[in-house]
Design an enzyme around this catalytic site. Structure first.
Site, PDB file in Angstrom:
ATOM      1  N   ILE A 187       0.860  -1.184   0.000  1.00  0.00           N
ATOM      2  CA  ILE A 187       0.000   0.000   0.000  1.00  0.00           C
ATOM      3  C   ILE A 187       0.893   1.229   0.000  1.00  0.00           C
ATOM      4  CG2 ILE A 187      -1.803   1.237   1.251  1.00  0.00           C
ATOM      5  CD1 ILE A 187      -2.553  -1.464   2.534  1.00  0.00           C
ATOM      6  N   ASP A 188       0.888   1.950  -1.104  1.00  0.00           N
ATOM      7  CA  ASP A 188       1.785   3.092  -1.291  1.00  0.00           C
ATOM      8  C   ASP A 188       0.964   4.378  -1.369  1.00  0.00           C
ATOM      9  OD1 ASP A 188       3.768   4.858  -1.873  1.00  0.00           O
ATOM     10  OD2 ASP A 188       4.254   4.041  -3.846  1.00  0.00           O
ATOM     11  N   THR A 189       1.079   5.212  -0.326  1.00  0.00           N
ATOM     12  CA  THR A 189       0.324   6.470  -0.308  1.00  0.00           C
ATOM     13  C   THR A 189       0.823   7.442  -1.367  1.00  0.00           C
ATOM     14  OG1 THR A 189       1.814   7.310   1.406  1.00  0.00           O
ATOM     15  CG2 THR A 189      -0.221   6.264   2.143  1.00  0.00           C
TER      16      THR A 189
END
Length: 307
Positions: A187-189
């Site tokens: 999960i890459d903001t």
């Protein structure tokens, strides 16, 4: 007497440098701001203690209790005292850094020894008790000490980064017309890639995951960033999911504007920490390389899919 005074001066400066370095690395380890004057004062306390130990009448300073009290005082002066829990962690980090640096000094010292003669020079017997003494120059001591701190900091940084990555991993299951592929995703903001026409979020996945469905020549084209040419020659090599294909423009690092080949799945399911999220409003962007060298994950999850 002059020689002794000179030796004490050198020892005081050396100990201040060593203690100051340990306190600075401790501050970095605990992610707290190191105030120069407080660190300098704490280092001066540690250096003064070592100098006082040279005088025989002050032999009480050799006791374990006094040594622990001095270290507690140094930590309190350097970082202050707000609560017992935070202070205890400061002390633990201070000792961990000290032991790491000391281990590096001893290890490299014996590593560079040549022959048993040098080893026997460090050993003396007093009243039948063997005493091992390390004899090294100031430059060597401080250089090895800094190397030890650097290694400690590097290992701790890698451990923190790995822990941070692991806390953002999730299991991804993509379904297209009954074909299911499962992989680990990050999960890459920072992933803000959308299809500019429909504003559909794009989840990037290694094309290798889909090698059984993709035509043989497509993987190489995707690796070479030639997906626009691939779409132009679509009729030459038919693809069963042709109506699901999209071209998503994006800006590569130092490469200007490029296109990513993407597919429209039936569903994407994300499982993380006992929570399951399912979405059909997403595109799967295909990346020709490996997203991470150690293969810890094969997809980059758009943050909007887990919010």
């Amino acid at each position: 007497m002059t020689a002794l005074a000179l030796y004490i001066d050198v020892m005081f400066v050396r100990e201040m440098l060593v203690d100051g370095s340990v306190l600075l690395v401790t501050a970095w380890t605990r992610s707290v701001r190191a105030r120069p004057l407080r660190v300098l004062a704490a280092a001066a306390i540690g250096a003064s203690y070592v100098v006082l130990m040279l005088f025989p009448p002050l032999s009480i300073l050799f006791t374990v209790i006094v040594k622990v009290l001095i270290s507690l005082l140094m930590v309190a002066v350097a970082f202050g005292y707000t609560d017992l829990r935070g202070y205890t962690r400061h002390v633990a980090a201070f000792y961990a850094v000290n032991f790491t640096a000391a281990g590096a000094i001893i290890g490299i010292h014996y590593l560079l020894m040549q022959g048993s003669d040098e080893l026997w020079k460090t050993i003396t017997y007093v009243n039948g008790i063997m005493i091992v003494e390390l004899k090294m120059g100031l430059v060597f001591f401080f250089s090895v000490f800094c190397i030890g701190l650097y290694v400690y900091r590097s290992v701790l940084t890698q451990r923190r980064e790995k822990a941070l990555v692991l806390s953002h991993l999730a299991e991804v299951t993509v379904t297209i017309e009954g074909r299911v592929h499962t992989c680990v995703g990050l999960i890459d903001t920072g992933n803000q890639l959308y299809d500019p026409l429909t504003r559909t979020p794009v989840m990037v996945m290694e094309a290798e995951v889909w090698k059984e469905e993709l035509p043989a020549s497509w993987l190489q084209r995707i690796r070479d960033s030639e997906v626009d040419r691939l779409i132009a020659g679509m009729g030459e090599e038919p693809f069963v999911w042709q109506d699901r294909l999209r071209l998503v423009p994006y800006r590569g690092v130092n490469k200007g504007s490029q296109f990513m080949l993407a597919m429209k799945p039936d569903t994407v399911q994300i499982e993380r920490e006992g929570r399951t999220i399912q979405s059909s409003r997403v595109l799967i962007g295909l990346d020709g390389g490996k997203l991470v060298a150690d293969g810890a994950y094969q997809a980059i999850i758009h943050p909007s899919l887990v919010q």
